[in-house]
Design a protein around this motif. Structure first.
Motif, PDB file in Angstrom:
ATOM      1  N   UNK A  44       0.844  -1.194   0.000  1.00  0.00           N
ATOM      2  CA  UNK A  44       0.000   0.000   0.000  1.00  0.00           C
ATOM      3  C   UNK A  44       0.881   1.246   0.000  1.00  0.00           C
ATOM      4  N   UNK A  45       1.883   1.238  -0.884  1.00  0.00           N
ATOM      5  CA  UNK A  45       2.805   2.365  -0.967  1.00  0.00           C
ATOM      6  C   UNK A  45       2.230   3.450  -1.871  1.00  0.00           C
ATOM      7  N   UNK A  46       2.652   4.682  -1.601  1.00  0.00           N
ATOM      8  CA  UNK A  46       2.190   5.805  -2.405  1.00  0.00           C
ATOM      9  C   UNK A  46       2.595   5.596  -3.860  1.00  0.00           C
ATOM     10  N   UNK A  47       1.663   5.953  -4.757  1.00  0.00           N
ATOM     11  CA  UNK A  47       1.880   5.822  -6.204  1.00  0.00           C
ATOM     12  C   UNK A  47       2.127   4.380  -6.624  1.00  0.00           C
ATOM     13  N   UNK A  60       8.732   5.515   0.468  1.00  0.00           N
ATOM     14  CA  UNK A  60       8.209   6.860   0.204  1.00  0.00           C
ATOM     15  C   UNK A  60       6.937   7.162   0.991  1.00  0.00           C
ATOM     16  N   UNK A  61       6.519   6.232   1.789  1.00  0.00           N
ATOM     17  CA  UNK A  61       5.319   6.461   2.578  1.00  0.00           C
ATOM     18  C   UNK A  61       4.133   5.657   2.078  1.00  0.00           C
ATOM     19  N   UNK A  62       3.052   5.709   2.856  1.00  0.00           N
ATOM     20  CA  UNK A  62       1.864   4.900   2.566  1.00  0.00           C
ATOM     21  C   UNK A  62       0.910   5.627   1.637  1.00  0.00           C
ATOM     22  N   UNK A  66      -3.974   4.474   4.369  1.00  0.00           N
ATOM     23  CA  UNK A  66      -3.288   3.302   4.929  1.00  0.00           C
ATOM     24  C   UNK A  66      -2.164   3.778   5.841  1.00  0.00           C
ATOM     25  N   UNK A  67      -2.009   3.134   6.981  1.00  0.00           N
ATOM     26  CA  UNK A  67      -1.019   3.548   7.974  1.00  0.00           C
ATOM     27  C   UNK A  67      -0.410   2.315   8.622  1.00  0.00           C
ATOM     28  N   UNK A  72      -0.260  -1.454   6.397  1.00  0.00           N
ATOM     29  CA  UNK A  72      -1.264  -2.515   6.310  1.00  0.00           C
ATOM     30  C   UNK A  72      -2.585  -2.178   7.005  1.00  0.00           C
ATOM     31  N   UNK A  73      -2.671  -1.058   7.691  1.00  0.00           N
ATOM     32  CA  UNK A  73      -3.878  -0.754   8.458  1.00  0.00           C
ATOM     33  C   UNK A  73      -4.704   0.328   7.763  1.00  0.00           C
ATOM     34  N   UNK A  74      -6.009   0.109   7.704  1.00  0.00           N
ATOM     35  CA  UNK A  74      -6.938   1.088   7.139  1.00  0.00           C
ATOM     36  C   UNK A  74      -7.138   2.213   8.152  1.00  0.00           C
ATOM     37  N   UNK A  75      -6.993   3.453   7.669  1.00  0.00           N
ATOM     38  CA  UNK A  75      -7.177   4.634   8.515  1.00  0.00           C
ATOM     39  C   UNK A  75      -8.533   5.248   8.194  1.00  0.00           C
TER      40      UNK A  75
END
Length: 683
Positions: A44-47, A60-62, A66-67, A72-75
C-alpha cells in the motif's frame, strides 16, 4: 519521526525468518505490488511503488488511507469529515489532520470550549486513536467521545493533565489512546470545556484493522460470465460490474445469492467494508439495500449473523459493517435474501487482526504481551510481557518461563508442587496438587497448626510434647516426643491398659476399684477409688495400721490387745477386746437388746453384772411402765409362756435384785419384757 514503528521492524524482519534470497514478487493481474513469503500480501505504498518484499515497508510512505507497519492498516480518519468547532456558530474544516503529512502541524486554540470531530459514512469498531502533536507546544487536557447515530456519546478516553513542552524545538510525538473497550460509532469528538485551550495537532490516525481477505479462497452461489468470486478480493476497489473487476452471481437472478471468503485461519474480526459497483442509485446498489453478513469458524454453519438494512435505499460506494457478535472467525459470508436477486461485489475488505497471543503478518509469532500499541499485533513488539513469558530480544515475549518459575517477568518461584512438577507459568497453580504438607492453588502455604499431609487434610494427633504441631509431611511429632499418656511416632496411640506416663513406660498400680486402668497421664485411679487394702490417688500404698477396706478409710475394730486387723476385710486375727464380739470385733456386747418386737440374745450370767449402765434407758422405762421376767425353755420367745412368769415389779430395787448373779441360773433363758415397749431374752 515519520515512521516511528520502523525500528521495530528490524526485529520483526528477523523474527519472521523469511527467505531473503527469493526474487521480488511480481505484481498481480491488476498491477498491484505484492510482498510476503508467498507474495500473498498487498503493498500500500504511495503511487503503487514497490514495498519491501519481506516487511511491506514503503520507503516513500503509505498510500492515503493506509497507515502503520507495512502500511497494512486502514485509517478511517482519511476521508472522514473533520471540523473544528470554536463556538456553536463556527465550524472550520480541518483537512490538515488527515492529509498524511505528520510534519505539517498547527495550533488549534480557542478561548471558549473547542472541539474537533470526525464523522464517518458508517459505523465502525474503534479501539485505538493515534494523535500526533508538536511536543514543543502546550497540549491541553481533553475528553474523547464516540457515538453511533442518535445514540448517546460514550467516553472513550479522558486526558486529565496538560502535556507541557518537552523541547524548545519543533518535534512530533505521538499519543496513543486506547479506549477502555472497543466501541462502535460513526462520530468521534475531541472536546475540552475549559478556557484558553491549545491543541498543537499534526495528524490524527484512526486504524480500524488490516485487510485479511486479500487473495484468500472465495466462493459464490453462481457466476455471471467472468465476474468470478475472486474479483472481490483482488485489491481493486474501483471496479465495475460486468467488467471482470467485480464478482457477480447470475444476471438472471437467483434466490438468496451468496458469496463467502475463507480466511484460512481464525482472526479477531473488527470491521467489514463492502464496496459496491455502479453509480449512486444503480440497481446493484439498490439490491444491496438489505443484506446479511454472517461469520463462523465453519463453512457449513454460520451462527453469527448481522442484518444490514438501509431502509430500502441504495447503499453507498462503501458499506461499513461492524458489531458482529463474537470474536474469532474464519469464514465471512454475504447473502442477499429474497428471490430474483443479484449479488455483485467489487471488493470485500475484512478488517481484523491476529487472535490473542499471535502476531505478525501470518499470525505465526507468539506475542504474549502485557500490553502493546495497536501496531504491536503486526510487529510482535510488546510493552512488557504478560505473566508467564519473557522475551528472546527487544520485548518479543516468545519464551515461556523456565522450569520452576512463573508470573510477571518469570520472577516468582513455583511453590511446593507434587512430584516437583512445574507450576502453571501464568498463575503459579500446581498442576497435580501439592507436596504433602502444603496447600493452596500455588502450594505456597504450609499446613496450618494441627494439620499435615496431602492438601493438609489430616489432623495431627495433638499430643506432641510441648503442645507443638506435627511434621507437615508425615504427621510425626518432632523428635518423636509425646506428651505423657501417648506413644508411637505420631503420638496418636494412647497408653495401653495398665500403663501410663511418658512413652507409656510406667505401670499402673493395678489396685483401682473395679479393676479399671489408671489415668494414662498421671497414673491415678479414676475418682481416686481404690480396691480394699490400698490408698493414695494411685492406690499404690497399703492401708496404714489400724485401717482397712476400700481406700483404707475404715478403722479396725477392737481386736485383742490392739492386734492389727486384716487390711482387706477388717477381720481381727484372734479374739476381741472385752465387751466386743464379731469377726471384726466391732459389735459391742449390750446388757439389753432394745427392739420393737421380741428378740433373743445368748448371754452368760456372769456377763450381766456391771452392765446395768448400758440399759439405763430400758431401766428407766421398766420403772415407769413396769416389767415382767419370764423363764424360757429355749431361745425362742414363744417358749416363754405366762406360766413361766417369775415376777413383775415396778420398783427399781426389785429389778436390781432380780438381775444379780445369784438369782439367774447359768444356761437358762430368761425374757425381760418392758410392758408396751420391748423385750430381751437373756442367757
Amino acid at each position: 519521526m515519520l515512521c516511528w514503528w520502523c525500528p521495530f521492524f528490524l526485529i520483526f524482519f528477523d523474527a519472521l525468518l523469511w527467505d531473503l534470497t527469493e526474487a521480488v514478487c511480481d505484481p498481480n493481474s491488476n498491477g498491484y505490488k505484492l510482498f510476503g513469503p508467498e507474495c500473498e500480501y498487498l503493498c500500500h505504498c504511495i503511487n503503487n511503488s514497490q514495498c519491501d518484499d519481506s516487511t511491506g515497508e514503503c520507503i516513500m510512505g503509505c498510500n492515503p488511507g493506509w497507515i502503520g507497519p507495512g502500511c497494512q492498516y486502514v485509517d478511517i480518519a482519511y476521508g472522514a469529515y473533520v471540523v473544528m468547532k470554536t463556538d456553536p456558530s463556527m465550524l472550520t474544516p480541518m483537512n490538515l489532520l488527515q492529509d498524511g503529512d505528520k510534519l505539517k502541524c498547527n495550533i488549534y486554540s480557542s478561548l471558549g470550549s473547542p472541539s474537533i470531530s470526525f464523522t464517518f459514512s458508517g459505523p465502525v469498531e474503534i479501539s485505538i486513536i493515534q494523535i500526533y502533536y508538536d511536543a514543543s507546544k502546550l497540549f491541553s487536557p481533553y475528553k474523547l467521545y464516540i457515538k453511533k447515530g442518535s445514540e448517546p456519546a460514550k467516553l472513550c478516553y479522558e486526558k486529565i493533565n496538560a502535556t507541557s513542552k518537552s523541547t524548545s524545538e519543533f518535534f512530533v510525538k505521538v499519543e496513543s489512546i486506547q479506549c477502555s473497550q472497543p466501541m462502535i460509532g460513526d462520530y468521534i469528538e475531541m472536546f475540552n470545556n475549559g478556557s484558553h485551550v491549545e491543541f498543537p495537532l499534526c495528524e490524527i490516525d484512526i486504524p480500524i484493522g488490516r485487510n485479511v481477505a486479500f487473495g484468500r479462497a472465495v466462493f459464490q452461489s453462481s457466476n455471471e460470465a467472468l465476474d468470478y468470486a475472486f474479483n472481490a478480493v483482488d485489491g481493486n476497489v474501483e471496479g465495475e460490474a460486468n467488467q471482470q473487476s467485480c464478482s457477480q452471481t447470475s444476471a438472471e437472478g437467483t434466490s438468496n445469492p451468496w458469496w463467502y471468503v475463507d480466511l484460512q485461519t481464525t482472526w479477531r474480526l473488527k470491521n467489514v467494508l463492502v464496496y459496491s459497483p455502479g453509480a449512486d442509485g444503480s440497481s446493484y446498489r439498490t439490491m444491496m439495500a438489505r443484506f446479511q453478513v454472517s461469520a463462523s469458524r465453519s463453512s457449513s454453519q454460520y451462527y453469527m449473523t448481522l442484518l444490514y438494512d438501509n431502509g430500502g435505499k441504495p447503499v453507498q460506494y462503501i458499506t461499513y459493517i461492524s458489531g458482529l457478535p463474537g470474536t474469532d472467525f474464519q469464514y465471512i459470508k454475504i447473502i442477499i435474501p429474497g428471490d430474483n436477486q443479484i449479488l455483485s461485489l467489487c471488493e470485500v475488505q475484512v478488517l481484523s487482526d491476529c487472535p490473542e497471543k499471535s502476531c505478525g503478518l501470518q499470525c505465526n509469532i507468539p506475542c504474549n504481551c502485557k500490553s502493546y500499541n495497536f501496531f504491536g499485533l503486526l510487529s510482535g513488539i510488546c510493552n512488557g510481557c504478560e505473566a508467564g513469558w519473557t522475551g528472546s530480544h527487544a520485548n518479543m515475549c516468545d519464551i515461556p518461563c523456565s522450569s520452576g518459575y512463573y508470573g510477571e517477568n518469570c520472577a516468582t518461584s513455583c511453590g511446593h508442587c507434587a512430584g516437583s512438577i512445574d507450576c502453571d507459568i501464568y498463575t503459579g497453580n500446581c498442576l497435580d496438587g501439592c507436596e504433602t504438607g502444603w496447600e493452596g492453588p500455588n502450594c505456597n502455604r504450609s499446613c496450618p497448626w494441627g494439620f499435615y499431609g496431602s492438601d493438609c487434610s489430616f489432623n495431627c494427633s495433638g499430643h506432641c510434647l510441648g503442645n507443638v504441631t506435627c511434621e507437615l509431611a508425615s504427621g510425626v511429632c518432632p523428635r518423636g516426643a509425646c506428651e505423657p499418656g501417648y506413644f508411637t511416632a505420631t503420638c496418636s496411640q494412647s497408653c495401653l491398659w495398665g500403663s501410663y506416663g511418658t512413652d507409656c513406660v510406667s505401670k499402673c498400680s493395678g489396685h483401682c476399684r473395679g479393676n479399671v486402668t489408671c489415668n494414662i497421664v498421671t497414673g491415678e485411679c479414676p475418682g481416686g477409688l481404690c480396691m480394699a487394702g490400698f490408698q493414695t490417688a494411685a492406690c499404690s500404698k497399703l492401708c496404714s495400721l489400724g485401717y482397712y477396706g476400700e481406700n483404707c478409710i475404715t478403722p479396725c475394730g477392737h481386736c485383742y490387745e490392739h492386734d492389727a486387723c486384716d487390711r482387706y476385710t477388717g477381720d481381727c486375727p484372734g479374739s476381741c477386746d472385752s465387751g466386743y464380739k464379731g469377726q471384726k470385733c466391732d459389735i459391742e456386747k449390750p446388757f439389753f437388746l432394745i427392739c420393737n418386737t421380741n428378740c433373743l440374745s445368748k448371754r452368760n450370767p456372769h456377763d450381766v453384772i456391771g452392765y446395768s449402765i448400758i440399759s439405763r434407758d430400758l431401766f428407766a422405762a421398766a420403772v415407769y411402765y413396769g416389767w415382767e421376767l419370764f423363764s424360757c425353755a429355749t431361745s425362742d420367745p414363744e417358749s416363754c409362756t405366762q406360766d413361766r412368769k417369775l415376777c413383775c415389779n415396778h420398783g427399781p430395787e426389785e429389778i436390781q435384785r432380780m438381775f444379780t448373779y445369784s438369782n439367774l441360773s447359768e444356761g437358762m433363758y430368761y425374757l425381760l419384757n418392758v410392758r408396751g415397749k420391748c423385750s430381751a431374752v437373756l442367757n
